[in-house]
Write a protein that holds these residues in place. Structure first.
Motif, mmCIF file in Angstrom:
data_model
loop_
_atom_site.group_PDB
_atom_site.id
_atom_site.type_symbol
_atom_site.label_atom_id
_atom_site.label_comp_id
_atom_site.label_asym_id
_atom_site.label_seq_id
_atom_site.Cartn_x
_atom_site.Cartn_y
_atom_site.Cartn_z
ATOM 1 N N ILE A 15 -4.089 6.740 -1.441
ATOM 2 C CA ILE A 15 -3.534 5.500 -0.856
ATOM 3 C C ILE A 15 -3.887 4.524 -1.822
ATOM 4 C CG2 ILE A 15 -3.344 3.686 1.034
ATOM 5 C CD1 ILE A 15 -3.866 6.038 2.987
ATOM 6 N N GLN A 34 0.838 -1.443 0.133
ATOM 7 C CA GLN A 34 0.134 -0.028 0.050
ATOM 8 C C GLN A 34 0.988 1.276 0.019
ATOM 9 O OE1 GLN A 34 -2.841 0.095 3.356
ATOM 10 N NE2 GLN A 34 -4.391 -1.241 2.212
ATOM 11 N N GLU A 50 -3.445 0.383 -3.210
ATOM 12 C CA GLU A 50 -2.960 -0.809 -2.816
ATOM 13 C C GLU A 50 -2.795 -1.604 -4.223
ATOM 14 O OE1 GLU A 50 -5.286 -4.870 -1.240
ATOM 15 O OE2 GLU A 50 -4.821 -3.318 0.306
ATOM 16 N N VAL A 86 -7.521 3.028 -2.100
ATOM 17 C CA VAL A 86 -8.162 2.937 -0.633
ATOM 18 C C VAL A 86 -8.719 4.232 -0.101
ATOM 19 C CG1 VAL A 86 -7.500 2.189 1.693
ATOM 20 C CG2 VAL A 86 -6.475 0.826 -0.138
#
Length: 744
Positions: free
Chosen positions: A167, A106, A169, A205
């Protein structure tokens, strides 16, 4: 005299930046031998010029001046190396443990570019990494730095803008160099951008608040206005024609279509656009004083540069436009060639790495062609009306100076580039002028701007429909092969010599003949003498290319992605314009075959595992220089012979070890295996036939298998690690990139 001294200093600076190409770009750590060569050339070339010019030029500067020229040139090289991007100790790329496998991660960072669609229908953009977490637990993020090349599924990107904190992933990976000749060097591409790792994102995210950016919002307003008026496809094309393709999310297929037809300048904000904009400025300000015209012109040009983004081609054009406006203010005629040289120098001082930017190179060459060659061609066409003669001269001049570079980079040439450019120029000018006017009104009065844009529908439709027909014509993409750097230098030396000498301009036909011979002779020589086998990495199975004295056979063509990114680049790089026989290992690859036939001529196609046509188990075929025998169709076992070498390819995608006996007619020289799992059991089978070399194509090869291969003294190559494998009679079998000395 002082003017010429400035010119010499500028040429020394630019010339030594070009010398950095001797050690490859980007290369942050040149060897001492490479430094020695560059330093020797840096100081010996100016000294040699002094000796020559001192005898023939009465006002030749003294030796001391040439010493300072050498110092300027040496400074250019050092400055270039200092500006090369290199990863910091905290760069996220250093956290990747295995170069061949990706890692789940991440990443928190800031988006620093607008998302753009890729050829595999994902969205790409640049992310400035700030923190990363490799653990699945809720451990704190680790502080990192670096610039990430990030791709995401299109459904994950709805409204992402530059400046937002994200963010993401996904899987973090290190880019790799191309595994075959002619392939796209993704690692070098990222290094040029200051990036040393990529992130194949799976989902977002967290998305931070949208940052209001003036230029981004203005661009989107113009693009939305055009797409509302003309539809998505045409709206994006006309937006690219006004703002440049780097400012617009243009589909790769449309972009490639224009590039292949030599119309890349139409979709790139460049001198062509600035020249039209400057003409509009002069028309609007003809009643104003020179001072007001300068202010108005500078404001408009700066606004346009901001709207299109900081691109080398548009900055170069804007600087030249500023010089013209200043010249009018001072009531002095602008030296266009001097302005071009000065603008190039200033840009390379700002960013010396642009010397290896293809857009900068082509923009510089195209403008140079318009200034020095287009007027000469126009004079030759004095039997035509001036406007028509100029219309014909411009694309011919640009093609003369840019074609050698494009052939060197892309390994192909289109015979329709010049005629299509001549016919398309009136439409392009109409669309750009109309587009600029529409864009102005879209920014001020959106509804009126949209109505004006509707009138561009049919001119744009005619242009696109015409462009889409060209790739289906013969010779639309003629493969010229890998032109060596020495050949490219000789070609441009011939062009510069003819341009700089009026006496030699009368013999331009001889110069053109020399250039054609330099390009054609290597192709003819290769076709008459070359014999080799190349094993290329495919997404599922390897692709085998058999070449012998001008004839080429292809065994297994792969899927559509293989055709686009592996097969076609290799064919262009090798100068292959037709396939004698395409031998298809999988009858379901008809879409791939259609894609291949659209780009190159295929004389004959054979489906070796087509049960409807071939019911017998063993089939032997003689094709040109190759004898091919299908030994077992259940797991794809194919044997072929070229010269005195006997090859066998076994493709086992679903089974571990076949319970078959291979009745080979000859001893085996090369054993090619492809599948999902090369286990130690396969090594026992290999030992039965005792081949000289084993080539393995599988995504994973265990340490146990590698150890066993070494213990049994088996010479082996792993395509996924070593890249494409090639056999040349006098050199034997080795990774393809080890054989590239022939192109230097």
């Amino acid at each position: 005299m002082i003017f010429w001294r400035y010119i010499i200093f500028i040429l020394a600076y630019i010339g030594d930046l070009l010398l950095t190409g001797l050690w490859g770009f980007p290369n942050p750590d040149p060897s001492w031998q490479q430094w020695t060569i560059v330093i020797l050339l840096t100081f010996t070339i100016p000294f040699g010029l002094f000796i020559i010019l001192n005898r023939n030029w009465r006002r030749c500067p003294p030796l001391r001046f040439w010493f300072f020229v050498s110092l300027v040139a040496f400074f250019a090289v050092v400055y270039f190396q200092l500006r090369l991007p290199s990863p910091k100790s905290t760069d996220i790329s250093y956290l990747i443990k295995d170069s061949f496998r990706s890692q789940k991660v991440q990443v928190l960072g800031k988006n620093i570019s607008e998302p753009r669609i890729t050829s595999n229908n994902r969205k790409k953009f640049w992310l400035k990494a700030q923190k990363a977490n490799f653990s699945k637990s809720n451990e704190p993020f680790k502080t990192v730095t670096g610039k990430l090349y990030l791709t995401l599924p299109t459904e994950e990107i709805n409204s992402i803008f530059p400046g937002q904190t994200l963010i993401v992933e996904g899987n973090l990976y290190k880019p790799r160099s191309p595994q075959h000749s002619g392939g796209f060097n993704f690692k070098k591409y990222l290094a040029k951008q200051g990036s040393f790792s990529g992130l194949k994102g799976e989902k977002i995210v967290f998305i931070g608040e949208n940052t209001f950016l003036v230029w981004t919002n203005l661009r989107h307003r113009i693009i939305n206005g055009f797409t509302n008026a003309l539809g998505t496809e045409k709206g994006l094309v006309i937006s690219s024609m006004i703002l440049g393709r780097k400012a617009v999310d243009l589909p790769p297929e449309t972009r490639d279509l224009f590039v292949n037809l030599g119309l890349s300048h139409v979709l790139a904000a460049s001198g062509f656009h600035v020249a039209l904009l400057l003409a509009i400025i002069f028309w609007l300000t003809q009643s104003l004083s020179p001072n007001k015209r300068l202010i108005f012109g500078v404001v408009i040009l700066l606004f346009y540069v901001g709207l299109t983004g900081i691109q080398p081609s548009i900055l170069r054009a804007a600087l030249m436009a500023f010089s013209i406006l200043i010249g009018q203010l001072l009531d002095r005629k602008t030296n266009s060639l001097g302005a071009l040289l000065l603008s190039g120098f200033l840009l390379l001082v700002f960013n010396p790495l642009w010397i290896w930017d293809l857009g900068f190179q082509l923009s510089f060459l195209a403008t140079f062609a318009l200034l020095v060659t287009s007027p000469l061609i126009t004079k030759k066409l004095d039997f035509l009306p001036t406007k028509i003669a100029s219309l014909i001269a411009v694309p011919i001049a640009v093609a003369i100076w840019t074609s050698p570079l494009t052939m060197y980079v892309f390994h192909s040439f289109s015979f329709y580039t010049i005629p299509f450019n001549i016919l398309a120029t009136p439409l392009v000018m109409l669309l750009i002028v109309g587009g600029i006017i529409s864009a102005i009104f879209i920014l001020v009065i959106p509804s009126l701007g949209t109505q004006i844009a509707i009138f561009l529908f049919w001119p744009l439709e005619i242009l696109l429909q015409s462009a889409q027909q060209i790739p289906h014509l013969k010779l639309s993409a003629f493969a010229v092969g890998q032109i060596s750097l020495i050949t490219l230098i000789i070609i441009y030396s011939v062009l510069i010599t003819i341009w700089s000498n009026k006496k030699l301009q009368k013999h331009w036909k001889k110069g053109a003949l020399i250039i054609i011979v330099l390009v054609i002779i290597p192709i003819i020589h290769k076709n008459l003498t070359l014999s080799k086998v190349t094993i290329l990495k495919g997404n599922q199975s390897p692709i085998i290319v058999l070449q012998n004295r001008g004839k080429t056979n292809l065994i297994n063509i792969g899927n559509e992605s293989d055709i686009k990114y592996t097969v076609l680049p290799f064919l262009y790089q090798q100068g292959i314009n037709q396939i004698s026989t395409a031998i298809i290992a999988n009858p379901r690859k008809k879409l791939s075959l259609s894609m291949l036939e659209n780009k190159t001529k295929v004389n004959q196609t054979i489906y070796i595992f087509d049960e409807e046509k071939h019911n017998n188990k063993d089939k032997t075929r003689k094709r040109d220089f190759t004898t091919i025998k299908v030994i077992n169709k259940n797991i794809a076992v194919v044997q072929w012979q070229i010269k005195d070498k006997h090859w066998l390819w076994m493709d086992s995608q679903t089974q571990n070890l076949p319970l078959i006996s291979l009745n080979l007619d000859h001893s085996l020289d090369v054993f090619l295996w492809s599948g999902n799992n090369f286990s130690t059991d396969w090594i026992k089978l290999v030992q039965q036939y005792k081949p000289e070399v084993v080539i393995i194509s599988t995504n994973y090869l265990s340490k146990l298998v590698k150890k066993k291969l070494r213990q049994e003294n088996i010479k082996w190559y792993w395509i996924q690690q070593d890249g494409a494998i090639q056999w040349i009679p006098k050199q034997g079998i080795q990774p393809l990139l080890n054989n590239q000395g022939e192109n230097l």
